[in-house]
Design a protein around this motif. Structure first.
Motif, PDB file in Angstrom:
ATOM      1  N   VAL A   1       1.259  -0.863   0.538  1.00  0.00           N
ATOM      2  CA  VAL A   1      -0.338   0.276   0.341  1.00  0.00           C
ATOM      3  C   VAL A   1       1.087   0.894   0.382  1.00  0.00           C
ATOM      4  N   ARG A   2       0.880   1.623  -1.119  1.00  0.00           N
ATOM      5  CA  ARG A   2       1.565   3.439  -1.206  1.00  0.00           C
ATOM      6  C   ARG A   2       3.573   2.831  -0.671  1.00  0.00           C
TER       7      ARG A   2
ATOM      8  N   ASP B   1      -6.444   2.235   5.900  1.00  0.00           N
ATOM      9  CA  ASP B   1      -5.487   3.834   5.700  1.00  0.00           C
ATOM     10  C   ASP B   1      -6.749   4.092   4.476  1.00  0.00           C
ATOM     11  N   GLY B   2      -7.748   3.809   5.135  1.00  0.00           N
ATOM     12  CA  GLY B   2      -8.882   5.088   4.080  1.00  0.00           C
ATOM     13  C   GLY B   2      -9.302   3.838   2.981  1.00  0.00           C
ATOM     14  N   GLY B   3      -8.390   2.983   2.765  1.00  0.00           N
ATOM     15  CA  GLY B   3      -8.988   1.853   1.617  1.00  0.00           C
ATOM     16  C   GLY B   3      -9.457   0.863   2.074  1.00  0.00           C
ATOM     17  N   THR B   4      -9.408  -0.745   1.368  1.00  0.00           N
ATOM     18  CA  THR B   4      -9.561  -2.344   2.223  1.00  0.00           C
ATOM     19  C   THR B   4      -8.195  -3.479   1.480  1.00  0.00           C
TER      20      THR B   4
END
Length: 231
Positions: free
Chosen positions: A177-178, A220-223
């Motif tokens: 993630v990122r 973090d704002g996602g899934t």
């Protein structure tokens, strides 16, 4: 001459009386000797009952020693999940078995975890190993529980894991993630409670709650998507 007759008669009677007294005395002595002999008055030399030297209070040689008690074991199923807590209730353990192979996860929900794997023997025993010398020794018992110990970083935990039914069991999510490496592990216990750790670039934190039905984990704002773990 007329007076001598009674005198002779009296003398004869005295002699007869003396003879009878002598005969009775002899017979009485014989009966007394018999009674003493029959009552053990003259006992034979008794046989010694002392045990040979060194034989007192010792068990016969070759007697089998008592076998130590053992927990009952069970032949492992081809497919099964187990989940439970350590005896001190600080951590959780989950084990997944497939065709004689097993993978396990130990987690305290804060900063200590370990993934372990290995074989399951025909008698239900297993010795699983992980990184940095971690190991799990367990035995599948007749009551459909796995009882054993986990050793991590020179610490030992005893645990009992019950047979689990979906959605209980072991889950894992690995992704990026990122630019950060994400690795999360979850144990869903039979009572619905969850214990897990999510690492972001190796830094542990308490794992967010997952949806066991879908495997979805908010992050973090996602899934993220966590999936059941099998060997």
């Amino acid at each position: 001459m007329k007076r001598s007759g009674p005198l002779y008669t009296l003398l004869g009677g005295l002699l007869l009386a003396l003879f009878m007294l002598s005969l009775n005395a002899t017979t009485g002595t014989g009966n007394s000797s018999y009674e003493e002999g029959s009552s053990g008055g003259a006992s034979p030399t008794p046989t010694s009952t002392a045990e040979p030297s060194g034989s007192a209070s010792t068990e016969p040689s070759g007697k089998p020693s008592k076998e130590p008690s053992k927990e009952p074991t069970k032949k492992p199923p081809a497919k099964a999940e187990y989940a439970g807590r350590t005896d001190d209730d600080t951590s959780a353990v989950s084990i997944s078995i497939r065709d004689g192979k097993a993978i396990a996860y130990f987690c305290d929900g804060r900063n200590t975890e370990s993934w372990l794997k290995g074989d399951v023997e025909d008698d239900g025993s297993m010795r699983l190993t992980g990184k940095h010398g971690a190991k799990l020794d367990g035995t599948l018992r007749d009551d459909d529980k796995v009882r054993g110990t986990v050793d991590i970083d020179k610490k030992t935990w005893d645990f009992t894991a019950d047979r689990a039914k979906k959605p209980s069991g072991l889950y894992r999510a690995t992704t990026e993630v990122r630019g950060a490496e994400i690795d999360g592990g979850w144990i869903v216990l039979p009572d619905g409670q969850q214990v897990g750790i999510l690492k972001e670039d190796g830094k542990p934190q308490k794992a967010p709650r997952l949806d066991p039905e879908t495997g979805a984990v908010p992050f973090d704002g996602g899934t993220l998507t966590a999936r059941p773990v099998v060997p």
